[in-house]
Design a protein around this motif. Sequence first.
Motif, PDB file in Angstrom:
ATOM      1  N   VAL A 188     -15.292   2.582   3.113  1.00 21.28           N
ATOM      2  CA  VAL A 188     -16.360   1.721   2.612  1.00 21.28           C
ATOM      3  C   VAL A 188     -15.775   0.673   1.671  1.00 21.28           C
ATOM      4  O   VAL A 188     -16.034  -0.520   1.811  1.00 21.28           O
ATOM      5  CB  VAL A 188     -17.426   2.554   1.861  1.00 21.28           C
ATOM      6  N   THR A 189     -14.947   1.129   0.753  1.00 18.17           N
ATOM      7  CA  THR A 189     -14.398   0.202  -0.231  1.00 18.17           C
ATOM      8  C   THR A 189     -12.959  -0.166   0.111  1.00 18.17           C
ATOM      9  O   THR A 189     -12.391   0.345   1.067  1.00 18.17           O
ATOM     10  CB  THR A 189     -14.441   0.861  -1.622  1.00 18.17           C
ATOM     11  N   ALA A 190     -12.409  -1.054  -0.701  1.00 16.01           N
ATOM     12  CA  ALA A 190     -11.032  -1.493  -0.491  1.00 16.01           C
ATOM     13  C   ALA A 190     -10.091  -0.318  -0.663  1.00 16.01           C
ATOM     14  O   ALA A 190     -10.425   0.650  -1.341  1.00 16.01           O
ATOM     15  CB  ALA A 190     -10.701  -2.579  -1.506  1.00 16.01           C
ATOM     16  N   PRO A 191      -8.893  -0.394  -0.069  1.00 17.16           N
ATOM     17  CA  PRO A 191      -7.918   0.661  -0.329  1.00 17.16           C
ATOM     18  C   PRO A 191      -7.580   0.705  -1.811  1.00 17.16           C
ATOM     19  O   PRO A 191      -7.762  -0.287  -2.521  1.00 17.16           O
ATOM     20  CB  PRO A 191      -6.698   0.246   0.488  1.00 17.16           C
ATOM     21  N   MET A 192      -7.083   1.847  -2.280  1.00 21.40           N
ATOM     22  CA  MET A 192      -6.704   1.947  -3.682  1.00 21.40           C
ATOM     23  C   MET A 192      -5.608   0.931  -3.988  1.00 21.40           C
ATOM     24  O   MET A 192      -5.654   0.231  -4.997  1.00 21.40           O
ATOM     25  CB  MET A 192      -6.194   3.373  -3.960  1.00 21.40           C
ATOM     26  N   LEU A 193      -4.649   0.861  -3.091  1.00 21.21           N
ATOM     27  CA  LEU A 193      -3.514  -0.033  -3.328  1.00 21.21           C
ATOM     28  C   LEU A 193      -3.175  -0.751  -2.035  1.00 21.21           C
ATOM     29  O   LEU A 193      -3.159  -0.151  -0.962  1.00 21.21           O
ATOM     30  CB  LEU A 193      -2.307   0.798  -3.790  1.00 21.21           C
ATOM     31  N   GLU A 194      -2.932  -2.037  -2.163  1.00 18.26           N
ATOM     32  CA  GLU A 194      -2.527  -2.783  -0.980  1.00 18.26           C
ATOM     33  C   GLU A 194      -1.429  -3.763  -1.369  1.00 18.26           C
ATOM     34  O   GLU A 194      -1.576  -4.527  -2.322  1.00 18.26           O
ATOM     35  CB  GLU A 194      -3.736  -3.521  -0.407  1.00 18.26           C
ATOM     36  N   LEU A 195      -0.336  -3.711  -0.636  1.00 17.97           N
ATOM     37  CA  LEU A 195       0.755  -4.665  -0.860  1.00 17.97           C
ATOM     38  C   LEU A 195       0.759  -5.630   0.304  1.00 17.97           C
ATOM     39  O   LEU A 195       0.673  -5.215   1.458  1.00 17.97           O
ATOM     40  CB  LEU A 195       2.105  -3.944  -0.926  1.00 17.97           C
ATOM     41  N   ARG A 196       0.831  -6.946  -0.007  1.00 14.92           N
ATOM     42  CA  ARG A 196       0.882  -7.932   1.068  1.00 14.92           C
ATOM     43  C   ARG A 196       2.140  -8.763   0.942  1.00 14.92           C
ATOM     44  O   ARG A 196       2.278  -9.530  -0.006  1.00 14.92           O
ATOM     45  CB  ARG A 196      -0.346  -8.846   0.987  1.00 14.92           C
ATOM     46  N   LYS A 249      -6.126   6.860 -11.431  1.00 14.54           N
ATOM     47  CA  LYS A 249      -6.578   6.960 -10.048  1.00 14.54           C
ATOM     48  C   LYS A 249      -5.386   6.999  -9.110  1.00 14.54           C
ATOM     49  O   LYS A 249      -5.464   7.551  -8.028  1.00 14.54           O
ATOM     50  CB  LYS A 249      -7.431   5.740  -9.703  1.00 14.54           C
ATOM     51  N   LEU A 250      -4.306   6.346  -9.549  1.00 17.16           N
ATOM     52  CA  LEU A 250      -3.112   6.231  -8.708  1.00 17.16           C
ATOM     53  C   LEU A 250      -1.900   6.736  -9.483  1.00 17.16           C
ATOM     54  O   LEU A 250      -1.705   6.372 -10.638  1.00 17.16           O
ATOM     55  CB  LEU A 250      -2.887   4.762  -8.330  1.00 17.16           C
ATOM     56  N   ILE A 251      -1.100   7.589  -8.835  1.00 20.78           N
ATOM     57  CA  ILE A 251       0.161   8.005  -9.443  1.00 20.78           C
ATOM     58  C   ILE A 251       1.295   7.706  -8.466  1.00 20.78           C
ATOM     59  O   ILE A 251       1.186   7.990  -7.268  1.00 20.78           O
ATOM     60  CB  ILE A 251       0.166   9.508  -9.807  1.00 20.78           C
ATOM     61  N   VAL A 252       2.346   7.088  -8.990  1.00 21.15           N
ATOM     62  CA  VAL A 252       3.552   6.891  -8.204  1.00 21.15           C
ATOM     63  C   VAL A 252       4.577   7.903  -8.698  1.00 21.15           C
ATOM     64  O   VAL A 252       4.881   7.954  -9.890  1.00 21.15           O
ATOM     65  CB  VAL A 252       4.105   5.453  -8.364  1.00 21.15           C
ATOM     66  N   GLY A 253       5.061   8.743  -7.817  1.00 23.05           N
ATOM     67  CA  GLY A 253       6.077   9.733  -8.193  1.00 23.05           C
ATOM     68  C   GLY A 253       7.400   9.320  -7.583  1.00 23.05           C
ATOM     69  O   GLY A 253       7.530   9.295  -6.362  1.00 23.05           O
ATOM     70  N   ASP A 254       8.365   8.966  -8.437  1.00 23.72           N
ATOM     71  CA  ASP A 254       9.667   8.533  -7.937  1.00 23.72           C
ATOM     72  C   ASP A 254      10.604   9.738  -7.925  1.00 23.72           C
ATOM     73  O   ASP A 254      11.123  10.126  -8.963  1.00 23.72           O
ATOM     74  CB  ASP A 254      10.223   7.411  -8.821  1.00 23.72           C
TER      75      ASP A 254
END
Lengths: 329, 357
Positions: free
Chosen positions: B10-18, B183-188
Amino acid sequence: MADPVLELRDVTISFPTDRGLLRPVDGISFAVAPGRTTAVVGESGCGKSVTALAIMGLLPSGGRIGGSIRLAGREVSTLTPEEWRGKRGGEMAMVFQEPMTSLNPAFTAGEQVAEALRIHQRLDPKAAFDRAVEMLARVRIPDAARRARQYPHQLSGGMRQRVMIAMALACRPRLLIADEPTTALDVTVQAQILALIDEMKRETGTAVVLITHDLGVVADHADDVVVMYAGRVAERAPAEQLFATPQHPYTIGLLGAAPKLEGGAARLASIEGTVPDLLHPPAGCRFAARCPFAIEKCREQSPPLGEVLPGHNVACWRAPLDTLLEVAA
Amino acid sequence: MSGAGGKIGVTAPMLELRDVARAFPVRDALGRSKGAVRAVDGVSLSVPRGSVLAIVGESGCGKSTLGRLALRLIEPDSGSILFEGEDLRSLSAAALRARRRDMQLIFQDPFASLDPRMTVEQAVAEPLRLHGIVPRAKERDRVAELLSRVGLRPELARRWPHEFSGGQRQRIAIARALASGPKLIVGDEPVSALDVSVQAQVINLLQDLIRELGLTFVLISHDLGVVRHIADRVAVMYLGRIVEEGPAAEVFGNPKHPYTRALLAAVPGQGRGAAALLEGDVPSPINPPSGCRFRTRCPHAEAICAEQVPPLADHGHRAACHLQHQLPPAIARHERDAGGERLKRLQAFFSDQRTGE
């Protein structure tokens, strides 16, 4: 089994510390036959790397070896530093995890490989260098003649590890100890290096001790396996057998804790807790506090390494665990 | 419990890279410019809410840089980064700071990522204070709650990082990342420094948290086993570009790109000599090969591979390979399951209590 190249009997390694005597290895025994690979597997602090250093006579100062370490039938644990130096690079050699810190940055790759040949095989400098270039080509370093004149910083990680292997195998040692030889490398390069060690082993009949934490590497490259936990041997078996019918609860947990490429299990087997403090090791089995099968006896008495199947040894009071499955079923 | 599941689609993705790109200048010993490393070179990705995307690849492929670009911790040279549909590059410094509470990063090395001069409580409370999340009086309770959430006893709050093992420190780092309610976690590489048995504990914890809190997670990892275990989608990077991306089951089950195939074949534990070995090392990213960057190591490469950059489709299970439709079918992977049913039943005794002791 042919006469073992390496035989450890009840080996204990200890270090005095401010807080008392630390015994990172406490009574381990295993043997390695020529042309075979024995994997010593376990997690940080299990004593696998310090065992390797002890075999090579490279223990940090203060370290003491008890028990017996025999190389080709001759006791080495009582050698003087001088005598030990004579064996390293000749009869026994080692490949370390970090090729950058174990190569000398001030000498070219070729010079470093040639050094062992000059010392142990008394080749003149020219012949030694030529032979070094040959060795570098054998470990499939492309354009070996040019690479031999380069310094370690000019080589990639995979290539440095190839130089280390060329150096280690230049004098056809009876024993090669590889301590996490590919842990610092990418997976595609890891596959190349492990295949290379296998190939060289087949050619030279060198006995290999492969120290690793990766059970996948063990499954693909070892003939025999020693599983260590907190300074002791938990289980010892031919590789096929270890994977088909693992006996020690630690081995069983470890196999379930590694994520599989197939996906599969929704949850990984979780070995709760952490390894015991080796300054104050528990009285009984060292794995008891984390073991779901532990009973009173496990916490009180240390289990001996006993044979459950031919050639398959386990140090566990509850072995074989299969009887527990019958009860559960 | 099912988190944001209902909003998907329904809504935009949490994260989008273009089409995100970033290069780093390289200088020689005398400071003269020697060109640039194109660490990330035109990456487009979309991460739906509540999903786990893994970015995999070998060292130097640009996966860590990409993770930092996604959080705008480093600036891209070009392209856009949309967080919940909003371009992070258009935000003012103040607005970006406020947005930061929604996105967090977990690092590989728990020994380096915690300040040794801060107690656990101070470390976990810092983000609470920074973003004004709870009143001071409630801080201690919230820290205790976060610690038990990650399986640590709240009594440990007064201790110092050096008193903890690697696994426990990583739990503290996770508690700290959760503090602002992201809302978003990046795990390196969040579990790469841990021993297998401890790694399994932390993976189980991360999976629970992702599911229970409805987190969106970007996992940067070189470990394909870990990736297979937790990712919904997988993006494979090679020299700054995505070479393949798609649902995890498809990328692992039916890899299209020769590099993905080589990477999977190289994972140990599939039997002796199973892997057709890839030759050589990754080329220098300063001077990458023309056309397809993998062509110098690719067993299938043809003339076109040197001439044209292979395009990557927009969605679905996509691969950047000119020859993907004429390659032999992927070899069904064969992992040893030597222990069989007996082993599975014995492993079932290792139940998971979610404690950090």
